[in-house]
Scaffold this motif. Structure first.
Motif, mmCIF file in Angstrom:
data_model
loop_
_atom_site.group_PDB
_atom_site.id
_atom_site.type_symbol
_atom_site.label_atom_id
_atom_site.label_comp_id
_atom_site.label_asym_id
_atom_site.label_seq_id
_atom_site.Cartn_x
_atom_site.Cartn_y
_atom_site.Cartn_z
ATOM 1 N N TYR A 78 -11.572 6.068 -0.054
ATOM 2 C CA TYR A 78 -10.539 5.235 0.564
ATOM 3 C C TYR A 78 -9.395 6.080 1.094
ATOM 4 O O TYR A 78 -8.899 6.968 0.399
ATOM 5 C CB TYR A 78 -9.997 4.238 -0.465
ATOM 6 C CG TYR A 78 -8.588 3.759 -0.197
ATOM 7 C CD1 TYR A 78 -8.290 3.013 0.944
ATOM 8 C CD2 TYR A 78 -7.542 4.062 -1.065
ATOM 9 C CE1 TYR A 78 -6.990 2.591 1.204
ATOM 10 C CE2 TYR A 78 -6.238 3.641 -0.820
ATOM 11 C CZ TYR A 78 -5.968 2.903 0.320
ATOM 12 O OH TYR A 78 -4.687 2.487 0.579
ATOM 13 N N SER B 224 0.835 -1.201 0.000
ATOM 14 C CA SER B 224 0.000 0.000 0.000
ATOM 15 C C SER B 224 0.867 1.247 0.000
ATOM 16 O O SER B 224 1.470 1.593 1.014
ATOM 17 C CB SER B 224 -0.900 0.030 1.226
ATOM 18 O OG SER B 224 -1.484 1.317 1.345
ATOM 19 N N TYR C 187 -3.722 -3.590 7.095
ATOM 20 C CA TYR C 187 -2.404 -3.156 7.567
ATOM 21 C C TYR C 187 -2.472 -1.967 8.514
ATOM 22 O O TYR C 187 -1.466 -1.567 9.096
ATOM 23 C CB TYR C 187 -1.487 -2.816 6.387
ATOM 24 C CG TYR C 187 -2.016 -1.727 5.473
ATOM 25 C CD1 TYR C 187 -1.891 -0.378 5.809
ATOM 26 C CD2 TYR C 187 -2.657 -2.045 4.280
ATOM 27 C CE1 TYR C 187 -2.390 0.611 4.988
ATOM 28 C CE2 TYR C 187 -3.155 -1.056 3.442
ATOM 29 C CZ TYR C 187 -3.013 0.272 3.806
ATOM 30 O OH TYR C 187 -3.514 1.247 2.995
ATOM 31 N N PHE C 188 -3.671 -1.365 8.664
ATOM 32 C CA PHE C 188 -3.783 -0.180 9.522
ATOM 33 C C PHE C 188 -4.338 -0.581 10.881
ATOM 34 O O PHE C 188 -5.436 -1.132 10.960
ATOM 35 C CB PHE C 188 -4.672 0.879 8.869
ATOM 36 C CG PHE C 188 -4.400 2.265 9.404
ATOM 37 C CD1 PHE C 188 -3.516 3.106 8.745
ATOM 38 C CD2 PHE C 188 -4.994 2.719 10.570
ATOM 39 C CE1 PHE C 188 -3.237 4.390 9.234
ATOM 40 C CE2 PHE C 188 -4.716 3.987 11.075
ATOM 41 C CZ PHE C 188 -3.840 4.822 10.402
ATOM 42 N N PRO C 189 -3.617 -0.283 11.974
ATOM 43 C CA PRO C 189 -4.096 -0.723 13.291
ATOM 44 C C PRO C 189 -5.420 -0.060 13.676
ATOM 45 O O PRO C 189 -5.695 1.062 13.257
ATOM 46 C CB PRO C 189 -2.983 -0.259 14.244
ATOM 47 C CG PRO C 189 -1.798 0.018 13.384
ATOM 48 C CD PRO C 189 -2.332 0.434 12.040
ATOM 49 N N ILE D 19 1.421 3.153 11.659
ATOM 50 C CA ILE D 19 1.720 1.793 11.201
ATOM 51 C C ILE D 19 3.155 1.501 11.636
ATOM 52 O O ILE D 19 4.055 2.291 11.371
ATOM 53 C CB ILE D 19 1.569 1.697 9.663
ATOM 54 C CG1 ILE D 19 0.117 1.992 9.262
ATOM 55 C CG2 ILE D 19 2.028 0.341 9.151
ATOM 56 C CD1 ILE D 19 -0.120 2.077 7.764
ATOM 57 N N CYS E 90 -0.390 4.194 -0.282
ATOM 58 C CA CYS E 90 -1.132 5.197 0.499
ATOM 59 C C CYS E 90 -0.832 5.101 1.985
ATOM 60 O O CYS E 90 -1.128 6.019 2.748
ATOM 61 C CB CYS E 90 -2.635 5.035 0.295
ATOM 62 S SG CYS E 90 -3.133 5.182 -1.412
ATOM 63 N N GLY E 91 -0.266 3.956 2.405
ATOM 64 C CA GLY E 91 0.044 3.789 3.826
ATOM 65 C C GLY E 91 1.361 4.428 4.231
ATOM 66 O O GLY E 91 1.645 4.566 5.428
ATOM 67 N N PRO F 5 -6.127 5.025 4.207
ATOM 68 C CA PRO F 5 -5.785 4.016 5.219
ATOM 69 C C PRO F 5 -6.426 4.249 6.587
ATOM 70 O O PRO F 5 -6.944 3.295 7.168
ATOM 71 C CB PRO F 5 -4.258 4.075 5.264
ATOM 72 C CG PRO F 5 -3.866 4.521 3.888
ATOM 73 C CD PRO F 5 -4.944 5.487 3.443
ATOM 74 N N TYR G 139 1.712 6.994 7.021
ATOM 75 C CA TYR G 139 1.349 6.494 8.345
ATOM 76 C C TYR G 139 2.439 5.617 8.948
ATOM 77 O O TYR G 139 2.432 5.360 10.148
ATOM 78 C CB TYR G 139 -0.008 5.784 8.275
ATOM 79 C CG TYR G 139 -1.030 6.718 7.676
ATOM 80 C CD1 TYR G 139 -1.570 7.748 8.437
ATOM 81 C CD2 TYR G 139 -1.369 6.658 6.325
ATOM 82 C CE1 TYR G 139 -2.448 8.665 7.887
ATOM 83 C CE2 TYR G 139 -2.249 7.559 5.759
ATOM 84 C CZ TYR G 139 -2.786 8.569 6.540
ATOM 85 O OH TYR G 139 -3.634 9.482 5.988
#
Lengths: 461, 461
Positions: free
Chosen positions: B432, A43, B375-377, A55, A45-46, B434, A49
């Motif tokens: 969308y 991802s 994947y995002f807490p 994350i 987009c992550g 995260p 984070y």
């Protein structure tokens, strides 16, 4: 009949999804992915984070590993660059650690993504590696390098106040840095929100973030204590300097279309590979998905460059199914549904930012309502804006800021997709309960404003 | 021409809203409201939250006071019962503190609401005041009496596990009581959710709440320590007793149609006043709104009794505008969008609970997904269920449980209103990011399940 061999160039969200849906459609077809980086589908987009610490590490971003794909009988060639594609012989020439190799294929999916756009800044080369402590945020490696640099940084300059720039501004603030955002346009999020909402969002930022609008970065100069950033006011042309420790360029991307051009695929006016509702390029059996493509805007019918993961995945589904022999169509255009959260405030939007060139007269309606009925404690303000065509009443865009902005905007996404008029949506029974939402949600109230304006204009005519 | 004089019987959500929209439509028309209780327009749905303490006192529930209405030149006669209405002479006879008075009118809006349904329980009279420590929760006075009784109570028995019963179960739990819920049907929320979701919701309840399904309360008997509740198992007919301090009846309501009947308005098969899409009864210039009415279900076309504030308000808007000389239409039926939250879990639904009598074959799709990308807490589970017609693909109902269930269900409400097919909604670009929602929201995934089932059934045919 032999099953077609599908080659996919790029293992981002679009390419990886295409492979998965090709496999779901056809259990026997051979599927091979070529990916330049050492990473299978993760991802992108992550990334902000990971930098913020929300994350724990970049490893968490990996959604589907090479091994996962292998179990699905999908070959992923990592650290493998596709040098050229010969369409006549249907052969791909790849390079892996200096070794050239040939691969046959029947159908091709281009998922080559995009490259960061490097603005003309003295001290930053247009091509090649970036100077020390200057970064983009496009890949896992970029994130790792930024994280490393942050250990010795207290000040950051972010160039570009779009989604990535602002997500990064929040991340760096959480890591204790002071942030200076430099944006050439008159507002933050200028390609996602109208000015009024952008200003409302900017007003929520903490003092540790300085926003310089209408400013270019003209030069960066390393010095023993950090980096001197030179900026220019677009209005007055006045130049000034400030000091920082790291610079991150979040100035957008441009579609990576080298291979597509060489194949002879039509490149559209936005610079992306033109694709149709089957995610097919101008060449039969050659598909393209994600950031390297352009497709039509649902509302205006105009070509738009695809820069959203949501669309990349939906194009990936489409290309994967079609390349594997199935039948799947995208809607006739993209809605550009988008959301993010900055410093605790959620924003979301759907539909294009409409310029005065739009062929039909438009009516805007905006309301600042509450997430809860007035009598229930804890409600928070929500700004909801709806745009509809004056004559037909058809809803063409919506923007929101505040509690559950994203799911509220999804209601408008559905409305736009179904070509709903504002007078129909105005009457929608929205869910209501005192601790959840008011009896007339901002969804309804914003439609009311548009409808009142439409009726008033009708009377005036 | 003289402006019509509009009389409104009842100042609940429907009646109060009708008055407000009549005034918005016509600044000169005379508007008079007759309300039995001492209270002008307040939120009935907020009552459980006064009992829980979330809302500090019943005073907060008053949304529009007699004085507020007076400023809008709307006369509210409180503590005033309408004894009879003479349609020939267009005269209302009211009684206020024993004083009879006559009032002329031109147009009439019945907003007489509903009365609690008192089940046949030995020890509770069908009519007249309830015994000590036995309550309904329908009015501000009911809430005040329950609050007072709670000061000396540790155990409560709630009869009926619908929305009000469960909201009250949570409220009483928060006040430290142990709660026994007695429900005659095989599940909680049986008129709002399918059994599978009801069971999932029930599983989230704390141990301090005992749920007795398939049980009737047959008798209550006061004793020096409290109340003995006698219950009967519907399957085995076995009877047993338990002890409690207070009993609250949350066994639904029945439309209050005495005046409508006397006028000669058609009463529909559900027992409510039949109204059309102008909120007009079978008698011209006589409108009816809210819980006293019945209207058509949007999906089935069958008559449904209106018991939701959302619809009462929308009917109020419609009747108010039309009675004042404007033009406003309801959609051709109601969606029954509904939501609540119990013990931290949000539930929502739209569309009817479809019985096997539904004329077309249906496909159900259910998914348990996450509110956030894996994947995002911090992601939490969401159950999403979609029902569509097998042949046409038209979406007819949706149910959800978990994070933002209510706004997610609003997307389906829009889809149902626009007669959207599941294959169209499956392709909706949902927002969308995260920290906000996954790239394929449960909205999409639930549609995927339905669509896969439809394709499989098509192949099997």
């Amino acid at each position: 009949m032999d099953e077609p061999h599908i080659a996919i160039i790029g293992c981002g969200a679009g390419g990886g999804t295409a492979a998965q849906f090709a496999r779901k459609t056809n259990r026997k077809t051979q599927i091979t992915i070529f990916e330049q980086s050492p990473y299978a589908q993760y991802s992108r987009c992550g990334l902000p984070y990971v930098i913020s610490g929300a994350i724990p590490s970049v490893d968490h971003l990996l959604e589907f590993s090479k091994e996962w794909f292998a179990k699905e009988h999908i070959t992923v060639n990592l650290e493998t660059t596709v040098e050229s594609i010969d369409l006549a012989s249907r052969t791909i020439t790849s390079v892996h650690h200096g070794q050239r190799a040939q691969h046959p294929f029947d159908r091709l999916i281009l998922a080559t993504g995009s490259r960061p756009m490097i603005p003309p800044i003295q001290g930053i080369p247009k091509e090649g590696p970036l100077p020390a402590n200057v970064f983009c945020l496009r890949s896992i490696d970029d994130a790792v390098l930024i994280q490393h640099a942050l250990q010795r940084s207290k000040r950051a300059c972010i160039v570009g106040a779009g989604f990535i720039g602002l997500e990064l501004a929040e991340a760096l603030t959480e890591k204790g840095l002071t942030v200076t955002l430099v944006e050439a346009l008159p507002n933050i999020l200028a390609s996602s929100l109208d000015n009024d909402l952008s200003e409302q969002v900017a007003a929520t930022f903490p003092k540790s973030v300085t926003i310089l609008l209408n400013h270019f970065v003209t030069a960066i100069t390393p010095n023993p204590q950090g980096i001197t950033v030179r900026i220019k006011d677009r209005a007055s042309n006045a130049e000034s300097n400030f000091e920082t420790d790291v610079v991150v360029l979040a100035t957008g991307t441009r579609p990576e279309v080298r291979l597509a051009k060489a194949l002879g695929c039509v490149i559209g006016p936005t610079g992306g590979i033109a694709v149709d509702n089957h995610a097919q390029t101008s060449i039969p059996e050659v598909y393209a998905v994600g950031d390297c493509t352009e497709y039509k805007d649902f509302v205006t019918g105009e070509p738009v460059c695809i820069g959203l993961g949501t669309i990349a995945v939906r194009q990936g589904i489409t290309a994967g199914i079609n390349a594997a022999g199935g039948q799947y169509e995208m809607p006739p255009g993209v809605l550009l549904s988008r959301t993010s959260t900055f410093f605790g405030t959620q924003i979301a939007a759907v539909g294009p930012l409409l310029s005065p060139q739009y062929p039909r007269a438009l009516v805007h309606g905006k309301i600042i309502g509450s997430s809860l009925p007035t009598y229930f404690p804890g409600g928070t303000p929500i700004t909801m804006k709806v745009v509809a065509e004056e004559e037909s009443g058809r809803i063409v865009a919506a923007q929101a800021m505040g509690s559950n902005a994203s799911q509220r905007v999804n209601v408008f996404a559905c409305a736009i997709l179904q070509e709903t008029t504002v007078d129909a949506l105005q009457k929608l029974e929205t869910t209501y309960a005192p601790p959840i939402a008011p009896i007339l949600d901002v969804i309804t109230l914003a439609c009311d404003v548009v409808q009142l304006k439409r009726l008033r204009k009708k009377r005036e005519r």
